[in-house]
Design a protein around this motif. Structure first.
Motif, PDB file in Angstrom:
ATOM      1  N   ALA A  18      -6.654  -2.345  -2.011  1.00  0.00           N
ATOM      2  CA  ALA A  18      -5.863  -3.552  -2.292  1.00  0.00           C
ATOM      3  C   ALA A  18      -5.521  -3.680  -3.782  1.00  0.00           C
ATOM      4  CB  ALA A  18      -6.570  -4.796  -1.766  1.00  0.00           C
ATOM      5  N   PRO A  19      -6.457  -3.335  -4.699  1.00  0.00           N
ATOM      6  CA  PRO A  19      -6.077  -3.428  -6.125  1.00  0.00           C
ATOM      7  C   PRO A  19      -4.888  -2.527  -6.489  1.00  0.00           C
ATOM      8  CG  PRO A  19      -8.468  -3.231  -5.906  1.00  0.00           C
ATOM      9  CD  PRO A  19      -7.886  -3.002  -4.532  1.00  0.00           C
ATOM     10  N   LEU A  20      -4.708  -1.443  -5.729  1.00  0.00           N
ATOM     11  CA  LEU A  20      -3.606  -0.520  -6.023  1.00  0.00           C
ATOM     12  C   LEU A  20      -2.272  -1.055  -5.510  1.00  0.00           C
ATOM     13  CD1 LEU A  20      -5.379   2.813  -4.988  1.00  0.00           C
ATOM     14  CD2 LEU A  20      -5.150   1.862  -7.291  1.00  0.00           C
ATOM     15  N   ALA A  21      -2.329  -2.082  -4.658  1.00  0.00           N
ATOM     16  CA  ALA A  21      -1.116  -2.618  -4.025  1.00  0.00           C
ATOM     17  C   ALA A  21      -0.784  -4.014  -4.519  1.00  0.00           C
ATOM     18  CB  ALA A  21      -1.297  -2.651  -2.503  1.00  0.00           C
ATOM     19  N   ARG A  22      -1.646  -4.552  -5.415  1.00  0.00           N
ATOM     20  CA  ARG A  22      -1.540  -5.981  -5.738  1.00  0.00           C
ATOM     21  C   ARG A  22      -0.194  -6.358  -6.317  1.00  0.00           C
ATOM     22  NH1 ARG A  22      -6.961  -7.299  -7.789  1.00  0.00           N
ATOM     23  NH2 ARG A  22      -7.386  -7.302  -5.551  1.00  0.00           N
ATOM     24  N   ALA A  23       0.379  -5.464  -7.120  1.00  0.00           N
ATOM     25  CA  ALA A  23       1.626  -5.811  -7.816  1.00  0.00           C
ATOM     26  C   ALA A  23       2.870  -5.611  -6.950  1.00  0.00           C
ATOM     27  CB  ALA A  23       1.750  -4.999  -9.106  1.00  0.00           C
ATOM     28  N   PHE A  24       2.686  -5.131  -5.717  1.00  0.00           N
ATOM     29  CA  PHE A  24       3.855  -4.980  -4.838  1.00  0.00           C
ATOM     30  C   PHE A  24       3.786  -6.038  -3.754  1.00  0.00           C
ATOM     31  CE2 PHE A  24       6.254  -3.094  -1.269  1.00  0.00           C
ATOM     32  CZ  PHE A  24       7.469  -2.941  -1.912  1.00  0.00           C
ATOM     33  N   GLU A  25       4.659  -7.027  -3.875  1.00  0.00           N
ATOM     34  CA  GLU A  25       4.570  -8.194  -3.004  1.00  0.00           C
ATOM     35  C   GLU A  25       4.688  -7.819  -1.534  1.00  0.00           C
ATOM     36  OE1 GLU A  25       6.687 -12.551  -2.437  1.00  0.00           O
ATOM     37  OE2 GLU A  25       7.568 -11.092  -3.823  1.00  0.00           O
ATOM     38  N   GLY A  26       5.553  -6.849  -1.235  1.00  0.00           N
ATOM     39  CA  GLY A  26       5.800  -6.473   0.151  1.00  0.00           C
ATOM     40  C   GLY A  26       4.612  -5.844   0.846  1.00  0.00           C
ATOM     41  N   ALA A  27       3.561  -5.526   0.080  1.00  0.00           N
ATOM     42  CA  ALA A  27       2.355  -4.958   0.687  1.00  0.00           C
ATOM     43  C   ALA A  27       1.424  -6.046   1.199  1.00  0.00           C
ATOM     44  CB  ALA A  27       1.615  -4.075  -0.317  1.00  0.00           C
ATOM     45  N   GLY A  28       1.702  -7.317   0.862  1.00  0.00           N
ATOM     46  CA  GLY A  28       0.876  -8.419   1.347  1.00  0.00           C
ATOM     47  C   GLY A  28      -0.606  -8.209   1.073  1.00  0.00           C
ATOM     48  N   ALA A  84      15.701  10.935  -7.158  1.00  0.00           N
ATOM     49  CA  ALA A  84      15.193   9.579  -6.964  1.00  0.00           C
ATOM     50  C   ALA A  84      14.114   9.215  -7.974  1.00  0.00           C
ATOM     51  CB  ALA A  84      14.624   9.446  -5.549  1.00  0.00           C
ATOM     52  N   THR A  85      13.998   7.932  -8.218  1.00  0.00           N
ATOM     53  CA  THR A  85      12.903   7.375  -9.016  1.00  0.00           C
ATOM     54  C   THR A  85      11.900   6.768  -8.048  1.00  0.00           C
ATOM     55  OG1 THR A  85      14.420   6.881 -10.824  1.00  0.00           O
ATOM     56  CG2 THR A  85      12.310   5.700 -10.818  1.00  0.00           C
ATOM     57  N   PRO A  86      10.664   7.290  -8.010  1.00  0.00           N
ATOM     58  CA  PRO A  86       9.673   6.794  -7.045  1.00  0.00           C
ATOM     59  C   PRO A  86       9.256   5.372  -7.383  1.00  0.00           C
ATOM     60  CG  PRO A  86       8.637   8.336  -8.557  1.00  0.00           C
ATOM     61  CD  PRO A  86      10.114   8.340  -8.876  1.00  0.00           C
ATOM     62  N   PHE A  87       8.899   4.589  -6.344  1.00  0.00           N
ATOM     63  CA  PHE A  87       8.406   3.237  -6.639  1.00  0.00           C
ATOM     64  C   PHE A  87       7.234   2.802  -5.774  1.00  0.00           C
ATOM     65  CE2 PHE A  87      10.461   0.262  -3.509  1.00  0.00           C
ATOM     66  CZ  PHE A  87      11.198   1.204  -2.807  1.00  0.00           C
ATOM     67  N   VAL A  88       7.135   3.228  -4.526  1.00  0.00           N
ATOM     68  CA  VAL A  88       5.961   2.887  -3.707  1.00  0.00           C
ATOM     69  C   VAL A  88       5.598   4.089  -2.837  1.00  0.00           C
ATOM     70  CG1 VAL A  88       6.249   0.376  -3.583  1.00  0.00           C
ATOM     71  CG2 VAL A  88       7.438   1.836  -1.916  1.00  0.00           C
ATOM     72  N   TYR A  89       4.389   4.018  -2.235  1.00  0.00           N
ATOM     73  CA  TYR A  89       3.972   5.066  -1.307  1.00  0.00           C
ATOM     74  C   TYR A  89       3.023   4.483  -0.284  1.00  0.00           C
ATOM     75  CZ  TYR A  89      -0.399   5.280  -4.014  1.00  0.00           C
ATOM     76  OH  TYR A  89      -1.575   4.952  -4.640  1.00  0.00           O
ATOM     77  N   GLN A  90       2.993   5.129   0.895  1.00  0.00           N
ATOM     78  CA  GLN A  90       2.003   4.832   1.916  1.00  0.00           C
ATOM     79  C   GLN A  90       0.982   5.959   1.913  1.00  0.00           C
ATOM     80  OE1 GLN A  90       2.898   2.931   5.563  1.00  0.00           O
ATOM     81  NE2 GLN A  90       3.413   1.317   4.133  1.00  0.00           N
ATOM     82  N   LEU A  91      -0.265   5.614   2.160  1.00  0.00           N
ATOM     83  CA  LEU A  91      -1.377   6.568   2.122  1.00  0.00           C
ATOM     84  C   LEU A  91      -2.088   6.569   3.456  1.00  0.00           C
ATOM     85  CD1 LEU A  91      -3.645   8.276   0.663  1.00  0.00           C
ATOM     86  CD2 LEU A  91      -4.709   6.059   0.128  1.00  0.00           C
ATOM     87  N   SER A  92      -2.175   7.740   4.082  1.00  0.00           N
ATOM     88  CA  SER A  92      -3.071   7.893   5.222  1.00  0.00           C
ATOM     89  C   SER A  92      -4.204   8.810   4.804  1.00  0.00           C
ATOM     90  CB  SER A  92      -2.342   8.487   6.417  1.00  0.00           C
ATOM     91  OG  SER A  92      -3.311   8.968   7.334  1.00  0.00           O
ATOM     92  N   ARG A 116      -0.075   4.439 -12.797  1.00  0.00           N
ATOM     93  CA  ARG A 116       0.376   4.088 -14.149  1.00  0.00           C
ATOM     94  C   ARG A 116       1.310   5.162 -14.700  1.00  0.00           C
ATOM     95  NH1 ARG A 116      -5.095   2.512 -14.279  1.00  0.00           N
ATOM     96  NH2 ARG A 116      -5.713   4.485 -15.232  1.00  0.00           N
ATOM     97  N   ARG A 117       0.936   6.409 -14.483  1.00  0.00           N
ATOM     98  CA  ARG A 117       1.702   7.524 -15.049  1.00  0.00           C
ATOM     99  C   ARG A 117       3.125   7.570 -14.498  1.00  0.00           C
ATOM    100  NH1 ARG A 117      -0.468  12.582 -17.030  1.00  0.00           N
ATOM    101  NH2 ARG A 117       1.155  14.195 -17.047  1.00  0.00           N
ATOM    102  N   TYR A 118       3.269   7.296 -13.211  1.00  0.00           N
ATOM    103  CA  TYR A 118       4.580   7.463 -12.583  1.00  0.00           C
ATOM    104  C   TYR A 118       5.255   6.137 -12.232  1.00  0.00           C
ATOM    105  CZ  TYR A 118       3.193  12.317 -12.390  1.00  0.00           C
ATOM    106  OH  TYR A 118       2.786  13.574 -12.745  1.00  0.00           O
ATOM    107  N   GLY A 119       4.595   5.015 -12.527  1.00  0.00           N
ATOM    108  CA  GLY A 119       5.227   3.723 -12.263  1.00  0.00           C
ATOM    109  C   GLY A 119       5.369   3.427 -10.783  1.00  0.00           C
ATOM    110  N   ILE A 120       4.365   3.784  -9.995  1.00  0.00           N
ATOM    111  CA  ILE A 120       4.437   3.585  -8.549  1.00  0.00           C
ATOM    112  C   ILE A 120       3.288   2.702  -8.088  1.00  0.00           C
ATOM    113  CG2 ILE A 120       5.651   5.729  -8.072  1.00  0.00           C
ATOM    114  CD1 ILE A 120       2.977   7.022  -7.407  1.00  0.00           C
ATOM    115  N   LEU A 121       3.427   2.152  -6.859  1.00  0.00           N
ATOM    116  CA  LEU A 121       2.413   1.273  -6.287  1.00  0.00           C
ATOM    117  C   LEU A 121       2.180   1.640  -4.824  1.00  0.00           C
ATOM    118  CD1 LEU A 121       3.778  -2.071  -7.749  1.00  0.00           C
ATOM    119  CD2 LEU A 121       1.581  -1.044  -8.348  1.00  0.00           C
TER     120      LEU A 121
END
Lengths: 328, 328
Positions: A18-28, A84-92, A116-121
Motif C-alpha cells: 500500500a505505501p507503494l500505491a499511496r500517491a496514485f488515487e486510482g489504486a484506492g 511511452a513514459t511509464p506511470f503505473v504498474y500492476q504486480l503479481s 523514485r528512479r522512474y517516476g512510477i507507482l
C-alpha cells in the motif's frame, strides 16, 4: 524472519505494498480489488506484461531488491521502445512457500527505489503462494501522445538501424556470473555482471524517439533477433555491419580473446538497449534526442527491400551466429 | 502431442494467441511487444490482475479449457464489481516444462470460447517456461463511464446489503470435488462442482449497478470476508441475517444435513457473486437492473455505524464462523 502464515494477505498488502500505491488515487490504497485509470483524452496507453521466474530469468540467489528491479525494468524497457513514459504498474507476486518477511521487505524496498528512479507507482495486483519458484509478473502502463506510439512495423526501405548504449553485455554478464569469463579484468567482469543483473531501460531516450523513429524494439532476445523482429514486422531486410556494433570495454576484450563470443554478443539477450529504425533525414534529430537523454546511439546498419537479417564484416556478408535467445 | 522445443515462442504466439487478438487493432497482431489502448475521453479504465496456480487455485487435473475459463473469469468478476464492462486482457502464461501443444490448443480454445461469451479480446502478454506448476496471470481491462467506477469504500449507514445468485456453492463444490459430500444427490453434486470449477462472473449485472450501488465487491474470499471488506473500506459495520442468505438446492441440502457447513457457506470463497451496498431509495432500480441482467438478487443485511461483521439468526447475533478464505 517471519514464517509462512505469520501475516495474512491483507496485512502483507497494507504493510509492504500500500505505501507503494499511496500517491496514485486510482489504486484506492490497494483496498479495492480494482485500479481505476482516469480517462485521458490526450494520451494513448501503452501496456506491457512480463513474467520472470527464479532460476530461469534471474539467478536463484539474486537479492530481493534486484529481483524487483529486474522484473520492473524489463517491462519499462518495452514501454521505452514504444515511445511511452511509464506511470503505473500492476504486480503479481507468486511467493514460494518458504517466503519470509525479510525477503518481502527487501523486495518492497527494491520496488520503492525504482518507483523514485522512474517516476512510477504501483496501482494494484495479486499475491499468491506457489509450490514452485518465485514468479513475478509485472504489467506496466505508459503514456504516449495520442496516436504517436511506436511499433515494430513502421520501418521503410532506406532507414538506418541504430542502437543505444553497448550490445552483448547482458549475455557476457551471464557468462561472467557463471564464472565462465575468468580472463577479463575484475572491473570488466563487475561491469558485465551488473549489466546482466540490473537492466538499465532506456526510458530517457524512448519517449524522445516519438516523431523520429519509424520502428523500435528493445534488445531483450538479442540484437539480431530484435532487429529481425523489426525487419519482419516491416516486411524488409536488415543488414548489420558487425564491427560497427558498439561494445563495452569488457565486450571488446571478450571477443578479442575469443571471437566465438560474437555469437553471444549479437545473439544473446538481456541488453535492454533500443534498436531503432530512423530515416536518414531524421539523423540530426535522433542525435539531439540521444544527447538530451544522455545516452549514446550508434548507426549499425540499414533496412532494404527483401527479408531476413544479414551480418557483414567490412561490407561482406558472413554467417550469422545463432539467431537469438530461444525461450523454449 | 508436441514435445518441449517443438515450436518456438513466436510460432506458439502466431498459432495459438494471435488469432485471439486479431480483432483488437492495438495488439498489433501480437507482433509488437506492446499493446496500445487508444485514448478514450468518455471512459475510465478499470484494471484487475489475478494469478491462478495449478494445485492451489484449481485442481491440478483440470481441463485446459476450464483453466482458461477460471483464470479469465475470476478477473472479470472483479471488473463486474467495479461496474465495468470488460473489453481486453493481457495473458501471462508460465508453462510447466512438460507442456504439450495439445494442452495449449485446448487452453486457447477455452480462451476463444470465453472471448465470445464475454465480448473480450486478448491484447498482449508473455509466455515463459517454469520448473514449477502451471501459473496463469490475467490482467483484465474494463471500461466504465468517466468517474462512475464503483469501489468498496462508498457504502453509507442505512444502506442495504444485497447479494446476487446463491452463496456457498464454490466452497461446497470444492468439497464435492474432493468426494467429501457423498450424501447429496448426483445432480446437486454436479451443480456444486460446476460452480467451483467454472465461475459465472456477474458481468451482465455489474455495469448495471452504476448509479445504483454505493459499494460492491465480488464474493471471492467468502461472503463474510467480502462484505467485511466493504464495511471496513466504508468505515461501517455490516449485519447479515443468515437465513436470508440465498442458497442453491445443493447448498440447502448440505447445511440441513450438517449445519457445521454454514462455516463453509458463509466463510468459503469462489462464489463470484456480487455483494452490493444499495440505499433503500434505489431498491426498485436495483431490482430492475437485476431483472434486465437476468440475475436474482437478495437482500441479506444492512450497514450501520460501527465496525465489523455480525451474523444474526432470527435477528439475534450468533458466533460467526471462520472469517473467510485465508490466502497464506
Amino acid at each position: 524472519m517471519a514464517r509462512r502464515g505469520r501475516i495474512g494477505e491483507f496485512e502483507l498488502i497494507a504493510r509492504y505494498f500500500a505505501p507503494l500505491a499511496r500517491a496514485f488515487e486510482g489504486a484506492g490504497n490497494l483496498q479495492s480489488d480494482n485500479a481505476f485509470l482516469a480517462a485521458d483524452p490526450r494520451h494513448d496507453l501503452v501496456v506491457k506484461t512480463d513474467t520472470v521466474v527464479a532460476g530461469v530469468h534471474f539467478l536463484a540467489d539474486e537479492s530481493p531488491q534486484r529481483v524487483a528491479a529486474k522484473a520492473l525494468r524489463v517491462c519499462l524497457s518495452d514501454l521505452a521502445a514504444g515511445g511511452a513514459t511509464p506511470f503505473v504498474y500492476q504486480l503479481s507476486l507468486a511467493l514460494p512457500e518458504h517466503w519470509t518477511e525479510t525477503w518481502l521487505a527487501g523486495f518492497a524496498r527494491g520496488l520503492a527505489a525504482d518507483q523514485r528512479r522512474y517516476g512510477i507507482l504501483l496501482c494494484g495486483g495479486d499475491t499468491v503462494v506457489t509450490p514452485g519458484p518465485l514468479t513475478v509478473t509485472i504489467t506496466a502502463f505508459g503514456r504516449v501522445a495520442r496516436g504517436k506510439g511506436i511499433g515494430r512495423g513502421g520501418a521503410t526501405a532506406g532507414d538506418d538501424l541504430w542502437v543505444s548504449g553497448t550490445v552483448g553485455d547482458g549475455a557476457l554478464g551471464l557468462l561472467t556470473a557463471q564464472g565462465r569469463l575468468p580472463d577479463l579484468t575484475t572491473r570488466q567482469r563487475g561491469f558485465l555482471e551488473d549489466r546482466y543483473r540490473l537492466p538499465q531501460p532506456r526510458t530517457a531516450l524512448g519517449h524522445r524517439l516519438v516523431g523520429i523513429a519509424t520502428a523500435t524494439a528493445d534488445v531483450s532476445d538479442g540484437l539480431l533477433a530484435d532487429a529481425g523482429h523489426i525487419a519482419d514486422a516491416s516486411r524488409l531486410a536488415v543488414t548489420i555491419e558487425r564491427d560497427d556494433v558498439p561494445l563495452s570495454a569488457g565486450g571488446r576484450a571478450a571477443v578479442k580473446a575469443d571471437p566465438r563470443l560474437w555469437a553471444n554478443v549479437l545473439g544473446g539477450g538481456d541488453d535492454y538497449e533500443l534498436v531503432v529504425a530512423v530515416p536518414s533525414r531524421k539523423r540530426s534529430a535522433l542525435l539531439a534526442a540521444a544527447s538530451a537523454a544522455g545516452i549514446a546511439v550508434t548507426r549499425i546498419g540499414s533496412f532494404a527491400r527483401g527479408s531476413g537479417v544479414t551480418v557483414t564484416v567490412a561490407g561482406r556478408a558472413v554467417a550469422a551466429p545463432r539467431k537469438g535467445y530461444v525461450h523454449f
